[in-house]
Structure formats: C-alpha cells, structure tokens
Motif scaffolding. Structure first.
Motif, PDB file in Angstrom:
ATOM      1  N   LEU A 127     -11.002 -15.516  -7.059  1.00 59.65           N
ATOM      2  CA  LEU A 127     -10.340 -14.215  -7.050  1.00 59.65           C
ATOM      3  C   LEU A 127      -9.814 -13.849  -5.660  1.00 59.65           C
ATOM      4  O   LEU A 127      -8.711 -13.307  -5.534  1.00 59.65           O
ATOM      5  N   VAL A 128     -10.574 -14.113  -4.609  1.00 65.07           N
ATOM      6  CA  VAL A 128     -10.121 -13.753  -3.261  1.00 65.07           C
ATOM      7  C   VAL A 128      -8.828 -14.489  -2.928  1.00 65.07           C
ATOM      8  O   VAL A 128      -7.884 -13.906  -2.380  1.00 65.07           O
ATOM      9  N   MET A 129      -8.743 -15.774  -3.284  1.00 68.13           N
ATOM     10  CA  MET A 129      -7.523 -16.535  -3.024  1.00 68.13           C
ATOM     11  C   MET A 129      -6.356 -15.992  -3.838  1.00 68.13           C
ATOM     12  O   MET A 129      -5.226 -15.870  -3.333  1.00 68.13           O
ATOM     13  N   VAL A 130      -6.595 -15.645  -5.085  1.00 75.38           N
ATOM     14  CA  VAL A 130      -5.515 -15.090  -5.917  1.00 75.38           C
ATOM     15  C   VAL A 130      -5.029 -13.770  -5.335  1.00 75.38           C
ATOM     16  O   VAL A 130      -3.818 -13.487  -5.334  1.00 75.38           O
ATOM     17  N   MET A 131      -5.937 -12.960  -4.810  1.00 73.01           N
ATOM     18  CA  MET A 131      -5.517 -11.715  -4.174  1.00 73.01           C
ATOM     19  C   MET A 131      -4.664 -11.992  -2.935  1.00 73.01           C
ATOM     20  O   MET A 131      -3.749 -11.225  -2.613  1.00 73.01           O
ATOM     21  N   ALA A 132      -4.940 -13.072  -2.231  1.00 74.24           N
ATOM     22  CA  ALA A 132      -4.095 -13.443  -1.096  1.00 74.24           C
ATOM     23  C   ALA A 132      -2.682 -13.776  -1.575  1.00 74.24           C
ATOM     24  O   ALA A 132      -1.684 -13.385  -0.945  1.00 74.24           O
ATOM     25  N   PHE A 133      -2.566 -14.489  -2.706  1.00 75.49           N
ATOM     26  CA  PHE A 133      -1.234 -14.779  -3.260  1.00 75.49           C
ATOM     27  C   PHE A 133      -0.549 -13.501  -3.728  1.00 75.49           C
ATOM     28  O   PHE A 133       0.678 -13.354  -3.594  1.00 75.49           O
ATOM     29  N   TRP A 134      -1.330 -12.579  -4.308  1.00 72.00           N
ATOM     30  CA  TRP A 134      -0.744 -11.314  -4.754  1.00 72.00           C
ATOM     31  C   TRP A 134      -0.198 -10.526  -3.570  1.00 72.00           C
ATOM     32  O   TRP A 134       0.905  -9.973  -3.614  1.00 72.00           O
ATOM     33  N   ARG A 135      -0.950 -10.505  -2.475  1.00 68.37           N
ATOM     34  CA  ARG A 135      -0.462  -9.849  -1.255  1.00 68.37           C
ATOM     35  C   ARG A 135       0.760 -10.567  -0.695  1.00 68.37           C
ATOM     36  O   ARG A 135       1.665  -9.930  -0.147  1.00 68.37           O
ATOM     37  N   LEU A 136       0.802 -11.877  -0.843  1.00 67.72           N
ATOM     38  CA  LEU A 136       1.974 -12.623  -0.387  1.00 67.72           C
ATOM     39  C   LEU A 136       3.213 -12.178  -1.158  1.00 67.72           C
ATOM     40  O   LEU A 136       4.298 -12.012  -0.573  1.00 67.72           O
ATOM     41  N   ALA A 137       3.067 -11.980  -2.469  1.00 68.09           N
ATOM     42  CA  ALA A 137       4.195 -11.490  -3.269  1.00 68.09           C
ATOM     43  C   ALA A 137       4.646 -10.118  -2.773  1.00 68.09           C
ATOM     44  O   ALA A 137       5.850  -9.858  -2.633  1.00 68.09           O
ATOM     45  N   PHE A 138       3.700  -9.239  -2.485  1.00 74.60           N
ATOM     46  CA  PHE A 138       4.044  -7.932  -1.936  1.00 74.60           C
ATOM     47  C   PHE A 138       4.775  -8.073  -0.609  1.00 74.60           C
ATOM     48  O   PHE A 138       5.829  -7.463  -0.378  1.00 74.60           O
ATOM     49  N   ASN A 139       4.217  -8.861   0.286  1.00 71.04           N
ATOM     50  CA  ASN A 139       4.770  -8.951   1.634  1.00 71.04           C
ATOM     51  C   ASN A 139       6.143  -9.597   1.655  1.00 71.04           C
ATOM     52  O   ASN A 139       7.003  -9.205   2.452  1.00 71.04           O
ATOM     53  N   LEU A 140       6.354 -10.580   0.786  1.00 73.86           N
ATOM     54  CA  LEU A 140       7.695 -11.170   0.688  1.00 73.86           C
ATOM     55  C   LEU A 140       8.687 -10.132   0.183  1.00 73.86           C
ATOM     56  O   LEU A 140       9.828 -10.050   0.671  1.00 73.86           O
ATOM     57  N   GLY A 141       8.266  -9.346  -0.797  1.00 71.49           N
ATOM     58  CA  GLY A 141       9.133  -8.289  -1.302  1.00 71.49           C
ATOM     59  C   GLY A 141       9.456  -7.262  -0.235  1.00 71.49           C
ATOM     60  O   GLY A 141      10.607  -6.826  -0.093  1.00 71.49           O
ATOM     61  N   VAL A 142       8.445  -6.874   0.542  1.00 77.23           N
ATOM     62  CA  VAL A 142       8.649  -5.905   1.621  1.00 77.23           C
ATOM     63  C   VAL A 142       9.591  -6.468   2.680  1.00 77.23           C
ATOM     64  O   VAL A 142      10.382  -5.724   3.293  1.00 77.23           O
ATOM     65  N   LEU A 143       9.540  -7.772   2.902  1.00 76.28           N
ATOM     66  CA  LEU A 143      10.419  -8.405   3.891  1.00 76.28           C
ATOM     67  C   LEU A 143      11.872  -8.414   3.418  1.00 76.28           C
ATOM     68  O   LEU A 143      12.800  -8.159   4.195  1.00 76.28           O
ATOM     69  N   VAL A 144      12.087  -8.672   2.131  1.00 78.48           N
ATOM     70  CA  VAL A 144      13.445  -8.816   1.596  1.00 78.48           C
ATOM     71  C   VAL A 144      14.079  -7.464   1.290  1.00 78.48           C
ATOM     72  O   VAL A 144      15.296  -7.283   1.471  1.00 78.48           O
ATOM     73  N   ALA A 145      13.290  -6.491   0.834  1.00 84.31           N
ATOM     74  CA  ALA A 145      13.841  -5.223   0.350  1.00 84.31           C
ATOM     75  C   ALA A 145      14.739  -4.505   1.356  1.00 84.31           C
ATOM     76  O   ALA A 145      15.833  -4.051   0.986  1.00 84.31           O
ATOM     77  N   PRO A 146      14.348  -4.368   2.644  1.00 85.51           N
ATOM     78  CA  PRO A 146      15.240  -3.654   3.575  1.00 85.51           C
ATOM     79  C   PRO A 146      16.587  -4.352   3.757  1.00 85.51           C
ATOM     80  O   PRO A 146      17.622  -3.684   3.854  1.00 85.51           O
ATOM     81  N   LEU A 147      16.564  -5.689   3.797  1.00 93.32           N
ATOM     82  CA  LEU A 147      17.814  -6.426   3.983  1.00 93.32           C
ATOM     83  C   LEU A 147      18.711  -6.284   2.762  1.00 93.32           C
ATOM     84  O   LEU A 147      19.915  -6.010   2.885  1.00 93.32           O
ATOM     85  N   LEU A 148      18.140  -6.453   1.575  1.00 98.51           N
ATOM     86  CA  LEU A 148      18.923  -6.322   0.352  1.00 98.51           C
ATOM     87  C   LEU A 148      19.423  -4.892   0.185  1.00 98.51           C
ATOM     88  O   LEU A 148      20.575  -4.658  -0.205  1.00 98.51           O
ATOM     89  N   GLY A 149      18.572  -3.938   0.501  1.00 95.77           N
ATOM     90  CA  GLY A 149      18.967  -2.540   0.386  1.00 95.77           C
ATOM     91  C   GLY A 149      20.126  -2.192   1.303  1.00 95.77           C
ATOM     92  O   GLY A 149      21.048  -1.458   0.917  1.00 95.77           O
ATOM     93  N   ALA A 150      20.091  -2.715   2.528  1.00 94.84           N
ATOM     94  CA  ALA A 150      21.189  -2.452   3.460  1.00 94.84           C
ATOM     95  C   ALA A 150      22.503  -3.015   2.930  1.00 94.84           C
ATOM     96  O   ALA A 150      23.559  -2.385   3.054  1.00 94.84           O
ATOM     97  N   LEU A 151      22.443  -4.199   2.325  1.00 93.27           N
ATOM     98  CA  LEU A 151      23.660  -4.797   1.757  1.00 93.27           C
ATOM     99  C   LEU A 151      24.180  -3.984   0.581  1.00 93.27           C
ATOM    100  O   LEU A 151      25.384  -3.715   0.472  1.00 93.27           O
ATOM    101  N   LEU A 152      23.286  -3.561  -0.304  1.00 88.45           N
ATOM    102  CA  LEU A 152      23.710  -2.785  -1.467  1.00 88.45           C
ATOM    103  C   LEU A 152      24.281  -1.431  -1.064  1.00 88.45           C
ATOM    104  O   LEU A 152      25.221  -0.923  -1.697  1.00 88.45           O
ATOM    105  N   SER A 153      23.716  -0.835  -0.021  1.00 88.97           N
ATOM    106  CA  SER A 153      24.183   0.486   0.397  1.00 88.97           C
ATOM    107  C   SER A 153      25.620   0.434   0.908  1.00 88.97           C
ATOM    108  O   SER A 153      26.328   1.448   0.889  1.00 88.97           O
TER     109      SER A 153
END
Length: 421
Positions: A127-153
């Motif tokens: 479970l601890v390792m799976v939570m690390a992957f879940w956080r990775l999904a969050f962090n990748l999303g947080v990394l991409v969202a500002p860049l994609l948002g700036a382009l869409l705006s």
C-alpha cells in the motif's frame, strides 16, 4: 497493482491535469471585469469548499459506496463549473462565488473514496508503494496543468474551464464504467444491552491515538507550506531575485517526481511511525536551515532536506489512515486526515507571513520547533499497523462486498487482487 488502482491512477492524472480553476480563477475573473476583491472571494470560497467536501465525501462513501461517491463528485463538479462559466459571463459576482463554493465542495468529495478504494484493493504490504504512485500521478498533473492552462488561456479563458469540466466528466465516466460497485462495509452491531457506540466522525474523534496523528498532520501542514508562502518573502528580504525562488520550487518538484517512488522502495519496509516521524523531522530541519545565510549553496541544501522530508513521510502518511480505520469508517478516517492537512495548508500562510513580518528569518526556527512537536505527536499516536492486520479480512472488501450481480466483475476483481506493483 490491481485494476481499480490503475483506473484511479489514470483518473487522478486526467483530473489533475485539467485542474485549472484553483490556478487561474482570479485571472479568469479579472479578465471578465470582476474586481480583485470578488475574484479573491471566489478563490477563498473554492478553498473552503474543498475542505468541506472532504468531510462530505467521507460520509457519502462510507454510507453508499466508493464508486457512487466518486461519480457523483465528478459529474456534479463538471455541471457546477459549467454554471460558474455562465455566472461569470452574466457578470454576477455573487453567483460566481456561490458556484465556486458549490463546485469546490462537490469536487472535494472524490478523494476520500478514491483513497479508501485503493486501500481495499491493494495487498497491505504494497500500500505505501501504491500511495507513492498515486502521489506521482498528482504531482505530474500539477506539473502539467499550469503549462496547459497557459496555452488554453491564449485561445479562450472560457475554454480553460470547459476543459476542466470535461476532465471531471471523463473521470466520472471512468469511475462508473471501470470500477467495481462496492457496498459500504457494515459496522458490527452492539450487544442489545450495550449502549450504542458513537458513529461517523464522532467515532473518529474518540480514537485518541488517531487524533494525535491528525494533530501532527495539521502542524506539519502549517510548517511545510512555509516553503511557497514565506520563503519568497525571506529571499526578497535577503536581496535575491525572484528567479532564485522559482529555481528552488522547481528543484522541489523535480526531486519529488524523480525520487519519491525509488525512495519509497526503502521506506515501505519501515513502520509508519518511523517513516512519518523521520520525514516530518527532515521537513523541520530543512526549514530551519533556510534561516542560516550560507548563500545559494545553503539554500539548495536546505531545499533538498525540506523536500526529502516530503518524499520520506508522504506515502506512509497517506497510507496510514486507511490501514488503521475500521472498515465501515475507512473513508471518514481518510477524510479527517485530508481535512487536517488542508487546514494546515490554509492557516499556515497567514501565520507564517505574520510571523515573518515580526521576526524575519527566525520564523524558520519556529517552524523547526513546530516540526519537533509534530514528530512527538506521531511517535505518541501512530500505532503499529500489524496490530490492525489481524482483524482485517485477507480478501479486500471492495471485491467481496461488490453489489454488482455480474459474476464476471467480481471474478476480475478477485483475480487482480493478488498482483503486486
């Protein structure tokens, strides 16, 4: 990893990549002609709604099941973001604030049931390792969202939030079509002569050891958030250019994304008490080092120590509430921990900037002392998960308690439960 976990990882990534409202709401509204006051009020409503939504999500998930709670959250969020766009185009600030509050509340519902389903669909040792992957999904999303948002705006500000509504709806479709329907676990009835035990969040708050853990999360949130909240003021006061702060924040994100999963291969072997306490201690040490003037090299070292605190503590910190919760209260335990952390993140910037105005860089020494308090709370409150495993069924309840009459769905869930990350 199990099929439900893969679905939730993909859904989390899709949802987070499309999460533009928190980042761009004030810009969006001021571009629409709203005053900065109303734009800030709408953003504050969004933050308050997310915290309240976690409480609501824990209750809904434990009562009616995880899949339904997630689907309700995502489809409602999509509809309410659409309503927010309409209110903004009408130029009514109070409708915008109301829509932001409602959208945030419903958006906050999904996370406790998602985390609870991951807990039940994952063998305890992974479970601890799976939570690390879940956080990775969050962090990748947080990394991409500002860049994609700036382009869409650049195309359209409205398009930004139409895409967010679409990403929420897509996650809702994934939840309904790819996740098993899970019955809410039943509590064990009390003996006829015994007084009725407390239920809901009253039962969570009666768990004294877990309340100490919640207190540690609250304090750790206050301490950790001083990085983005107070550090830029401190660096500006020392004469550094804004690019230095930007580089340190980027270093933090890069280290978390690149190292959290590999480091978790080691920390998952630790007891939760050890991993969480060590991580919170590193967070406090890193913050304290920011108050020592050792030039750019010193700032980099302090940032790395602060970041490693997050890397070491977070996967175990996320896994622990679901591991120690009674099955019928799992989502509520997770929701309580989410709320404690989020309140720390909300209160921390106010406290930190006020202290910085009074004592300058010494605020980071105070943060180090607060981190020590959080560590003591963890050492006193976090229990050994092994004592809980003995009372936990070997088969995850998310499979055994499926309400679908489809035997194929049940057998698929049972088949993947034995897999490992």
């Amino acid at each position: 990893m199990t099929l439900p976990v893969w679905v939730l990882l993909v859904g989390t990534l899709v949802n987070t990549v499309g999460s533009f409202l928190m980042l761009f709401l004030t810009l969006y509204l001021t571009q629409k002609g709203f005053s900065p006051f109303h734009a800030g009020l709408a953003l504050g409503a969004w933050g308050a709604g997310r915290i309240a939504g976690a409480f609501v999500g824990g209750t809904i998930a434990d009562r009616v099941g995880y899949r339904f709670a997630m689907a309700l959250s995502m489809f409602s969020t999509a509809a309410l973001i659409t309503a927010l766009i309409g209110a903004a185009n009408l130029g009514n600030p109070w409708l915008v604030v109301l829509a932001a509050l409602a959208a945030a509340l419903l958006n906050g519902v999904w996370r406790p049931p998602a985390q609870a389903m991951i807990t039940e669909a994952t063998p305890p040792g992974h479970l601890v390792m799976v939570m690390a992957f879940w956080r990775l999904a969050f962090n990748l999303g947080v990394l991409v969202a500002p860049l994609l948002g700036a382009l869409l705006s650049r195309v359209s500000w409205d398009l930004l939030f139409w895409v967010e509504a679409g990403s929420s709806a897509l996650f809702g479709v994934l939840a309904l079509t790819a996740l098993p329907a899970v019955a809410a676990p039943a509590s064990t009835p009390a003996a006829p002569s015994a007084p009725a035990p407390p239920t809901g969040y009253g039962r969570v708050l009666r768990d004294g050891a877990f309340v100490l853990f919640l207190f540690a999360l609250l304090v750790n949130g206050i301490v950790y958030i001083q990085g983005p909240a107070t550090l830029p003021l401190h660096l500006n006061g020392l004469g550094y250019r804004p690019e230095v702060f930007g580089a340190l924040v980027s270093l933090n994100a890069l280290v978390v994304i690149c190292l959290e999963v590999p480091v978790t291969r080691l920390t998952q072997r630790m007891r939760p008490r050890t991993a969480v306490a060590a991580g919170m201690a590193l967070t406090g040490i890193g913050l304290s080092l920011w108050s020592v003037e050792l030039g750019i090299a010193g700032l980099v070292v302090a940032t790395l120590v602060w970041t490693m605190g997050e890397v070491v503590a977070s996967p175990s910190m996320f896994a622990y509430p679901g591991q120690v919760a009674p099955p019928h209260l799992r989502a509520r335990y997770i929701a309580a921990s989410t709320v404690a952390n989020q309140i720390g993140y909300s209160v921390g910037p106010v406290l930190g900037t006020a202290l910085w105005a009074g004592v300058g860089g010494a605020v980071f020494w105070i943060c180090g002392a607060l981190a020590a308090v959080a560590v003591l709370a963890v050492l006193a409150g976090v229990r050994t998960v092994d004592t809980v495993k003995a009372s936990t069924p070997a088969e995850p309840e998310s499979v055994a308690a499926s309400t679908d009459a489809d035997p194929k769905r049940v057998s698929e869930g049972a088949a993947v439960d034995g897999s490992v990350p």
